[in-house]
Scaffold this motif. Structure first.
Motif, PDB file in Angstrom:
ATOM      1  N   SER A  74       0.770  -1.195  -0.042  1.00 39.95           N
ATOM      2  CA  SER A  74       0.009   0.051   0.002  1.00 39.95           C
ATOM      3  C   SER A  74       0.906   1.288  -0.015  1.00 39.95           C
ATOM      4  O   SER A  74       2.013   1.316   0.420  1.00 39.95           O
ATOM      5  CB  SER A  74      -0.992   0.191   1.401  1.00 39.95           C
ATOM      6  N   GLN A  75       0.416   2.246  -0.607  1.00 36.92           N
ATOM      7  CA  GLN A  75       0.993   3.535  -0.394  1.00 36.92           C
ATOM      8  C   GLN A  75       1.366   4.118   0.908  1.00 36.92           C
ATOM      9  O   GLN A  75       0.116   4.151   1.723  1.00 36.92           O
ATOM     10  CB  GLN A  75       0.532   4.582  -1.428  1.00 36.92           C
ATOM     11  N   LEU A  76       2.193   4.780   1.313  1.00 34.76           N
ATOM     12  CA  LEU A  76       2.428   5.432   2.672  1.00 34.76           C
ATOM     13  C   LEU A  76       2.592   6.852   2.234  1.00 34.76           C
ATOM     14  O   LEU A  76       3.556   7.052   1.515  1.00 34.76           O
ATOM     15  CB  LEU A  76       3.612   4.854   3.189  1.00 34.76           C
ATOM     16  N   ARG A  77       1.805   7.688   2.920  1.00 36.79           N
ATOM     17  CA  ARG A  77       2.085   9.267   2.894  1.00 36.79           C
ATOM     18  C   ARG A  77       2.691   9.559   3.921  1.00 36.79           C
ATOM     19  O   ARG A  77       2.437   9.496   5.346  1.00 36.79           O
ATOM     20  CB  ARG A  77       0.542   9.984   2.433  1.00 36.79           C
ATOM     21  N   HIS A  78       3.576  10.817   4.050  1.00 41.14           N
ATOM     22  CA  HIS A  78       4.050  11.626   4.850  1.00 41.14           C
ATOM     23  C   HIS A  78       3.151  12.831   5.355  1.00 41.14           C
ATOM     24  O   HIS A  78       2.445  13.133   4.773  1.00 41.14           O
ATOM     25  CB  HIS A  78       5.324  12.351   4.565  1.00 41.14           C
ATOM     26  N   PRO A  79       2.985  12.855   6.813  1.00 42.36           N
ATOM     27  CA  PRO A  79       3.661  12.231   7.682  1.00 42.36           C
ATOM     28  C   PRO A  79       2.959  11.042   8.396  1.00 42.36           C
ATOM     29  O   PRO A  79       1.714  10.842   8.366  1.00 42.36           O
ATOM     30  CB  PRO A  79       3.658  13.210   9.075  1.00 42.36           C
ATOM     31  N   ALA A  80       4.004  10.025   8.853  1.00 38.54           N
ATOM     32  CA  ALA A  80       3.371   8.693   9.229  1.00 38.54           C
ATOM     33  C   ALA A  80       4.481   8.015  10.343  1.00 38.54           C
ATOM     34  O   ALA A  80       5.523   8.581  10.185  1.00 38.54           O
ATOM     35  CB  ALA A  80       3.089   7.783   8.304  1.00 38.54           C
ATOM     36  N   THR A  81       3.810   7.335  11.040  1.00 41.11           N
ATOM     37  CA  THR A  81       4.573   6.542  12.074  1.00 41.11           C
ATOM     38  C   THR A  81       4.584   5.116  11.398  1.00 41.11           C
ATOM     39  O   THR A  81       3.481   4.351  11.617  1.00 41.11           O
ATOM     40  CB  THR A  81       4.535   6.700  13.271  1.00 41.11           C
ATOM     41  N   VAL A  82       5.647   4.306  10.948  1.00 38.54           N
ATOM     42  CA  VAL A  82       5.635   3.156  10.490  1.00 38.54           C
ATOM     43  C   VAL A  82       5.949   2.315  11.420  1.00 38.54           C
ATOM     44  O   VAL A  82       7.051   2.273  12.177  1.00 38.54           O
ATOM     45  CB  VAL A  82       6.540   2.956   9.157  1.00 38.54           C
ATOM     46  N   MET A 102       5.788  -3.968   7.553  1.00 38.18           N
ATOM     47  CA  MET A 102       5.724  -2.794   7.793  1.00 38.18           C
ATOM     48  C   MET A 102       4.205  -2.260   7.894  1.00 38.18           C
ATOM     49  O   MET A 102       3.443  -2.487   6.804  1.00 38.18           O
ATOM     50  CB  MET A 102       6.608  -1.997   6.846  1.00 38.18           C
ATOM     51  N   LEU A 103       3.575  -1.573   8.686  1.00 35.28           N
ATOM     52  CA  LEU A 103       2.407  -1.022   9.122  1.00 35.28           C
ATOM     53  C   LEU A 103       2.045   0.465   9.281  1.00 35.28           C
ATOM     54  O   LEU A 103       3.135   0.912  10.019  1.00 35.28           O
ATOM     55  CB  LEU A 103       1.649  -1.907  10.281  1.00 35.28           C
ATOM     56  N   ASP A 104       1.048   1.030   8.537  1.00 32.32           N
ATOM     57  CA  ASP A 104       0.736   2.318   9.094  1.00 32.32           C
ATOM     58  C   ASP A 104      -0.572   2.052   9.756  1.00 32.32           C
ATOM     59  O   ASP A 104      -1.569   1.897   9.212  1.00 32.32           O
ATOM     60  CB  ASP A 104       0.538   3.234   7.833  1.00 32.32           C
ATOM     61  N   GLY A 105      -0.568   2.217  11.088  1.00 30.53           N
ATOM     62  CA  GLY A 105      -1.760   1.671  11.658  1.00 30.53           C
ATOM     63  C   GLY A 105      -2.079   0.453  11.522  1.00 30.53           C
ATOM     64  O   GLY A 105      -1.079  -0.546  11.907  1.00 30.53           O
ATOM     65  N   ASP A 106      -3.357  -0.132  11.099  1.00 29.36           N
ATOM     66  CA  ASP A 106      -3.584  -1.535  10.722  1.00 29.36           C
ATOM     67  C   ASP A 106      -3.215  -1.862   9.313  1.00 29.36           C
ATOM     68  O   ASP A 106      -3.474  -3.115   8.915  1.00 29.36           O
ATOM     69  CB  ASP A 106      -4.872  -1.895  11.255  1.00 29.36           C
ATOM     70  N   THR A 107      -2.825  -1.019   8.576  1.00 26.94           N
ATOM     71  CA  THR A 107      -2.859  -1.496   6.944  1.00 26.94           C
ATOM     72  C   THR A 107      -1.295  -1.839   6.871  1.00 26.94           C
ATOM     73  O   THR A 107      -0.266  -0.924   7.313  1.00 26.94           O
ATOM     74  CB  THR A 107      -2.854   0.247   6.377  1.00 26.94           C
ATOM     75  N   VAL A 108      -1.231  -2.767   6.098  1.00 23.77           N
ATOM     76  CA  VAL A 108       0.251  -3.255   5.658  1.00 23.77           C
ATOM     77  C   VAL A 108       0.800  -2.333   4.508  1.00 23.77           C
ATOM     78  O   VAL A 108      -0.005  -2.336   3.463  1.00 23.77           O
ATOM     79  CB  VAL A 108       0.001  -4.854   5.183  1.00 23.77           C
ATOM     80  N   VAL A 109       1.908  -1.639   4.565  1.00 28.63           N
ATOM     81  CA  VAL A 109       2.375  -1.031   3.433  1.00 28.63           C
ATOM     82  C   VAL A 109       3.454  -1.598   2.784  1.00 28.63           C
ATOM     83  O   VAL A 109       3.605  -1.519   1.476  1.00 28.63           O
ATOM     84  CB  VAL A 109       2.743   0.424   4.032  1.00 28.63           C
ATOM     85  N   ALA A 110       4.346  -2.563   3.318  1.00 32.06           N
ATOM     86  CA  ALA A 110       5.303  -3.313   2.892  1.00 32.06           C
ATOM     87  C   ALA A 110       5.710  -4.625   3.629  1.00 32.06           C
ATOM     88  O   ALA A 110       5.526  -4.538   4.856  1.00 32.06           O
ATOM     89  CB  ALA A 110       6.542  -2.453   2.569  1.00 32.06           C
ATOM     90  N   VAL A 111       6.381  -5.436   3.016  1.00 27.71           N
ATOM     91  CA  VAL A 111       7.024  -6.752   3.507  1.00 27.71           C
ATOM     92  C   VAL A 111       8.269  -6.997   2.827  1.00 27.71           C
ATOM     93  O   VAL A 111       8.339  -7.017   1.674  1.00 27.71           O
ATOM     94  CB  VAL A 111       6.075  -7.970   3.480  1.00 27.71           C
ATOM     95  N   THR A 112       9.461  -7.075   3.748  1.00 28.38           N
ATOM     96  CA  THR A 112      10.551  -7.480   3.165  1.00 28.38           C
ATOM     97  C   THR A 112      10.957  -8.730   3.543  1.00 28.38           C
ATOM     98  O   THR A 112      10.545  -9.194   4.607  1.00 28.38           O
ATOM     99  CB  THR A 112      11.693  -6.282   3.744  1.00 28.38           C
TER     100      THR A 112
END
Length: 148
Positions: A74-82, A102-112
């Motif tokens: 998912s896209q992540l927008r600034h400002p945010a706490t990951v 990697m989560l923004d709240g409950d939204t998964v933004v990335a997995v490495t």
């Protein structure tokens, strides 16, 4: 994305990272290169207990990154706490497979997914992962890593 995403409860280590103004790009989202830095921050935090009190760590031995890939979810927008969860999913003889969620709240933004190698810096070659390191990893993981 066809693979099953990991869930929060699979991770015993979490690291919060605030995005910076310079992290976002012309498309107004956090640039893809930053996710590799997020993984690095979490990886170093995960292993901090190993090297903090050991003056030989990073001088004679430690680990090196052999591979790192990222699924952008998912896209992540600034400002945010990951919130970055980090875990070891497999312990081999000299290498470990890792995963970060990697989560923004409950939204998964990335997995490495990565591979790190336990390394002898003086000899410039891989060396077996010490049993003390294996024990430390086993103790912190809610989902036991597979082992060679």
């Amino acid at each position: 994305m066809s693979r099953t995403l990991p869930t929060r409860d699979a991770f015993g280590f979490w690291h919060a990272i605030s995005t910076r103004w310079s992290d976002h790009d012309r498309l107004d989202h956090v640039n893809n290169a930053r996710y590799f830095s997020f993984d690095e921050d979490a990886r170093l935090g995960y292993f901090q207990d190993l090297w903090r009190d050991d003056p030989q760590f990073w001088k004679q031995y430690g680990f090196i990154l052999a591979r790192l890939g990222c699924d952008f979810v998912s896209q992540l927008r600034h400002p945010a706490t990951v919130d970055v969860g980090f875990r070891v999913t497999r312990l081999g003889g000299a290498s470990m497979e890792t995963e970060s969620l990697m989560l923004d709240g409950d939204t998964v933004v990335a997995v490495t997914q990565g591979v790190i190698v336990w390394f002898d810096y003086a000899e410039q070659k891989p060396m077996p992962i010490p049993e003390s390191v294996r024990a430390s990893i086993r103790a912190r993981e809610p989902v036991a890593p597979t082992e060679k």
